[in-house]
Write a protein that holds these residues in place. Structure first.
Motif, PDB file in Angstrom:
ATOM      1  N   VAL A  47       0.806  -1.185   0.107  1.00  0.00           N
ATOM      2  CA  VAL A  47       0.224   0.000  -0.005  1.00  0.00           C
ATOM      3  C   VAL A  47       0.743   1.090   0.058  1.00  0.00           C
ATOM      4  O   VAL A  47       0.653   2.132  -0.533  1.00  0.00           O
ATOM      5  CB  VAL A  47      -0.965  -0.085   1.212  1.00  0.00           C
ATOM      6  CG1 VAL A  47      -1.697   1.169   1.028  1.00  0.00           C
ATOM      7  CG2 VAL A  47      -1.878  -1.285   1.006  1.00  0.00           C
ATOM      8  N   ALA A  48       1.869   1.264   0.770  1.00  0.00           N
ATOM      9  CA  ALA A  48       2.885   2.149   0.569  1.00  0.00           C
ATOM     10  C   ALA A  48       3.518   2.412  -0.673  1.00  0.00           C
ATOM     11  O   ALA A  48       3.626   3.845  -1.005  1.00  0.00           O
ATOM     12  CB  ALA A  48       4.085   2.118   1.820  1.00  0.00           C
ATOM     13  N   LEU A  49       3.763   1.502  -1.386  1.00  0.00           N
ATOM     14  CA  LEU A  49       4.370   1.612  -2.573  1.00  0.00           C
ATOM     15  C   LEU A  49       3.258   2.304  -3.527  1.00  0.00           C
ATOM     16  O   LEU A  49       3.592   3.315  -4.249  1.00  0.00           O
ATOM     17  CB  LEU A  49       4.456   0.053  -3.317  1.00  0.00           C
ATOM     18  CG  LEU A  49       4.871   0.114  -4.865  1.00  0.00           C
ATOM     19  CD1 LEU A  49       6.364   0.893  -5.218  1.00  0.00           C
ATOM     20  CD2 LEU A  49       4.954  -1.396  -5.229  1.00  0.00           C
ATOM     21  N   SER A  50       2.036   1.885  -3.338  1.00  0.00           N
ATOM     22  CA  SER A  50       1.059   2.477  -4.263  1.00  0.00           C
ATOM     23  C   SER A  50       0.902   4.174  -4.063  1.00  0.00           C
ATOM     24  O   SER A  50       0.738   5.199  -4.891  1.00  0.00           O
ATOM     25  CB  SER A  50      -0.300   2.051  -4.080  1.00  0.00           C
ATOM     26  OG  SER A  50      -1.037   2.354  -2.725  1.00  0.00           O
ATOM     27  N   ASN A  51       0.833   4.458  -2.809  1.00  0.00           N
ATOM     28  CA  ASN A  51       1.141   5.954  -2.395  1.00  0.00           C
ATOM     29  C   ASN A  51       2.147   6.761  -2.839  1.00  0.00           C
ATOM     30  O   ASN A  51       2.126   7.710  -3.438  1.00  0.00           O
ATOM     31  CB  ASN A  51       1.080   5.943  -0.792  1.00  0.00           C
ATOM     32  CG  ASN A  51       1.067   7.218  -0.222  1.00  0.00           C
ATOM     33  OD1 ASN A  51       0.130   7.776  -0.091  1.00  0.00           O
ATOM     34  ND2 ASN A  51       2.206   7.862   0.255  1.00  0.00           N
ATOM     35  N   MET A 145      -2.863   3.457   3.229  1.00  0.00           N
ATOM     36  CA  MET A 145      -1.462   3.147   3.660  1.00  0.00           C
ATOM     37  C   MET A 145      -1.605   3.354   5.252  1.00  0.00           C
ATOM     38  O   MET A 145      -0.886   2.545   6.095  1.00  0.00           O
ATOM     39  CB  MET A 145      -0.722   4.090   3.190  1.00  0.00           C
ATOM     40  CG  MET A 145       0.892   4.115   3.427  1.00  0.00           C
ATOM     41  SD  MET A 145       2.113   5.128   2.940  1.00  0.00           S
ATOM     42  CE  MET A 145       1.436   6.640   4.011  1.00  0.00           C
ATOM     43  N   TYR A 146      -2.319   4.377   5.785  1.00  0.00           N
ATOM     44  CA  TYR A 146      -2.444   4.632   7.243  1.00  0.00           C
ATOM     45  C   TYR A 146      -3.071   3.574   7.908  1.00  0.00           C
ATOM     46  O   TYR A 146      -3.110   3.456   9.121  1.00  0.00           O
ATOM     47  CB  TYR A 146      -2.840   6.028   7.368  1.00  0.00           C
ATOM     48  CG  TYR A 146      -1.814   7.161   7.114  1.00  0.00           C
ATOM     49  CD1 TYR A 146      -0.543   7.200   7.816  1.00  0.00           C
ATOM     50  CD2 TYR A 146      -2.175   8.131   6.372  1.00  0.00           C
ATOM     51  CE1 TYR A 146       0.336   8.111   7.380  1.00  0.00           C
ATOM     52  CE2 TYR A 146      -1.202   9.335   5.882  1.00  0.00           C
ATOM     53  CZ  TYR A 146       0.028   9.179   6.545  1.00  0.00           C
ATOM     54  OH  TYR A 146       0.901  10.233   6.347  1.00  0.00           O
ATOM     55  N   ALA A 147      -4.397   2.955   7.235  1.00  0.00           N
ATOM     56  CA  ALA A 147      -5.089   1.860   7.741  1.00  0.00           C
ATOM     57  C   ALA A 147      -4.537   0.645   7.617  1.00  0.00           C
ATOM     58  O   ALA A 147      -5.084   0.028   8.404  1.00  0.00           O
ATOM     59  CB  ALA A 147      -6.447   2.115   7.018  1.00  0.00           C
ATOM     60  N   PRO A 201      -4.660  10.498  13.845  1.00  0.00           N
ATOM     61  CA  PRO A 201      -5.318   9.750  15.040  1.00  0.00           C
ATOM     62  C   PRO A 201      -4.537   8.023  14.888  1.00  0.00           C
ATOM     63  O   PRO A 201      -4.468   7.638  15.964  1.00  0.00           O
ATOM     64  CB  PRO A 201      -6.769   9.779  14.906  1.00  0.00           C
ATOM     65  CG  PRO A 201      -6.635  10.290  13.367  1.00  0.00           C
ATOM     66  CD  PRO A 201      -5.660  11.103  13.074  1.00  0.00           C
ATOM     67  N   LEU A 202      -4.524   7.705  13.810  1.00  0.00           N
ATOM     68  CA  LEU A 202      -4.192   6.263  13.436  1.00  0.00           C
ATOM     69  C   LEU A 202      -2.551   6.011  14.090  1.00  0.00           C
ATOM     70  O   LEU A 202      -2.130   5.326  14.682  1.00  0.00           O
ATOM     71  CB  LEU A 202      -4.025   5.687  12.042  1.00  0.00           C
ATOM     72  CG  LEU A 202      -5.394   5.360  11.667  1.00  0.00           C
ATOM     73  CD1 LEU A 202      -5.571   5.065  10.249  1.00  0.00           C
ATOM     74  CD2 LEU A 202      -6.412   4.428  12.224  1.00  0.00           C
TER      75      LEU A 202
END
Length: 252
Positions: A47-51, A145-147, A201-202
């Motif tokens: 997910v970080a890669l997609s970001n 990414m944060y979730a 918040p996460l």
């Protein structure tokens, strides 16, 4: 003054994001050393890669006006290299089922990015609409990414152990959220600021769980009463029946 402050915050955001993207180096050095992915999940890195892919494209002059978001390009471009390295290591040491799952999700991420980049470049012909499209898709990717660590958060709550939720990953995620939120607000760019409203918040949640459960090992499941009784019955010595003595002549 405003541009200098924005640039300074962007530099600090770059530094914090660099530490965030580099934090898994410790995790993957353990994976290489043990030649096993253990219970680590690859989803946060995919997910970080997609970001990183989407926001690198967002910062380029194709989408943004000239080089107004140059700090966004530099850190996310470096993030692409790091995240691809982590995913490759995971695929190398993961079991077959893990390889199929991680490989499939990575292909979906690359496909979504490719479609977004092509549509923004050839369908829209002005920076505003391109930024809206790429920024909206990037917003979804950032929230994901944060979730993504919530998968690990659930594991932390169940096992009462932070063994598989590295502290530095949680800390630098929180710090990067603070700085990029400030950068987005100073740039008057809500598409850059909005994802960090979720990240804050996460990040705090992860840090709170780390403070609560740090120093504890994985809590093993307590045996049930039935298991204890069964074990006790198995441990009881078995009494052998006495055998009548017989002499060598066979007489009683």
């Amino acid at each position: 003054m405003g541009d200098r402050l924005r640039f300074a915050v962007g530099i600090m955001g770059n530094a914090s994001s660099l530490l965030l993207y580099a934090a898994p180096i410790l995790t993957f050095s353990r994976v290489v050393r043990k030649r096993s992915t253990e219970e680590f999940s690859c989803i946060p890195y995919i997910v970080a890669l997609s970001n990183c892919l989407l926001y690198t494209w967002y910062g380029l002059p194709v989408v943004s006006s000239k080089w107004e978001n140059f700090p966004v390009i530099t850190i996310n471009g470096l993030g692409i290299i790091l995240e691809l390295s982590f995913i490759f290591i995971y695929l190398w040491f993961a079991p077959t089922r893990g390889k199929i799952k991680a490989g499939g999700i990575t292909m979906v991420v690359v496909l979504i990015f490719s479609v977004t980049a092509l549509v923004s470049a050839f369908v829209f012909h002005d920076h505003h609409h391109r930024k809206v499209l790429v920024g909206t898709v990037g917003l979804v990717a950032s929230v994901a990414m944060y979730a993504a660590p919530l998968v690990v958060v659930k594991q932390v709550i169940v096992t009462k152990s932070v063994e598989f939720m590295p502290f530095y990953l949680s800390f630098f995620s929180f710090l990067a959220s603070v700085l990029w939120l400030a950068y987005g607000l100073l740039s008057h760019d809500l598409l850059l600021a909005s994802p960090n409203l979720v990240g804050l918040p996460l990040g705090l949640l992860q840090l709170g769980l780390y403070c609560k459960y740090s120093g504890r090992g994985i809590i093993e499941e307590e045996p049930s009463k039935g298991d204890l009784e069964q074990n006790n019955s198995q441990e009881k010595p078995q009494h052998r029946q006495p055998v009548p003595n017989q002499n060598i002549n066979g007489k009683g």
